[in-house]
Design a protein around this motif. Structure first.
Motif: not given
Ligand code: ZN
Length: 207
Positions: A74, A78, A172, A174
């Protein structure tokens, strides 16, 4: 006929969701492989120690709470917030890339899953360049390519375009910080040629 095409749409979106899960699993496997090769806890990402950043250089990208940390597999952090909340430029900079016009599109095919996104270039006092990226915005940014923005300027609104979980709308941002090898053409760490910094090591608090 209408119900058949409705079913088709539903199946397609289910398929996209499954595809997304597999893609992130594959990425996680690749990352863990890289990690075992170089034995780094940061999984081959850039070391923030290489940057010379003045105190209080950054501000948070959004008011919210972290739902997924930066980790192997990742490449950003987030931050969940309410739909339509302000997204801020984390530092002075210049808009260098805007996700192609795609207001409202959902899924992995929407700008590679990023949905509406904007990239801002920041030139540090040391001359080093880094890029901040804000994905899944509600609408396209109202800023133009080449436009200068100040730290804390509003550059967009929180949304769930692109691929978000819970699919199809996990609201959200990122948020990513990319290295100076970022080239216009790739839109992420893995899709482009840039490597990433851990934003959580650079911005505190990040949300
Ligand atoms: Zn993310």
């Amino acid at each position: 006929l209408e119900s058949i095409s409705q079913q088709k749409l539903e199946l397609e979106s289910q398929l996209q969701g499954i595809q997304g899960e597999y893609l992130s699993e594959i990425e996680a496997l690749r990352d863990s492989e890289r990690n075992s090769q170089n034995n780094s806890t940061d999984c081959a990402f850039e070391d923030v120690e290489n940057l010379e950043i003045p105190d209080n250089y950054f501000t948070r990208p959004v008011f919210g709470y972290v739902t997924q940390n930066f980790h192997c597999g990742h490449d950003g952090v987030d931050i969940a917030s309410s739909l339509g909340s302000d997204i801020f430029s984390v530092a002075d900079g210049q808009v260098v890339r805007i996700g192609p016009k795609s207001d409202g599109c959902v899924g992995l095919n929407c700008n590679g899953g990023f949905g509406n996104f904007v990239v801002i270039k920041h030139t540090l006092p040391s001359g080093q360049k880094i890029y901040s990226l804000y994905a899944h915005m509600q609408n396209q940014t109202f800023r133009d390519i080449g436009e200068n923005v100040n730290k804390g300027d509003i550059i967009g609104r929180v949304g769930c375009t692109g691929y978000t979980v819970p699919y199809p709308c996990g609201v959200h941002v990122h948020f990513m910080i990319l290295s100076d090898t970022y080239e216009i053409g790739g839109i992420g760490c893995r899709l482009g040629r840039a490597t990433c910094y851990n934003p959580q090591k650079l911005i505190n608090p990040i949300s």
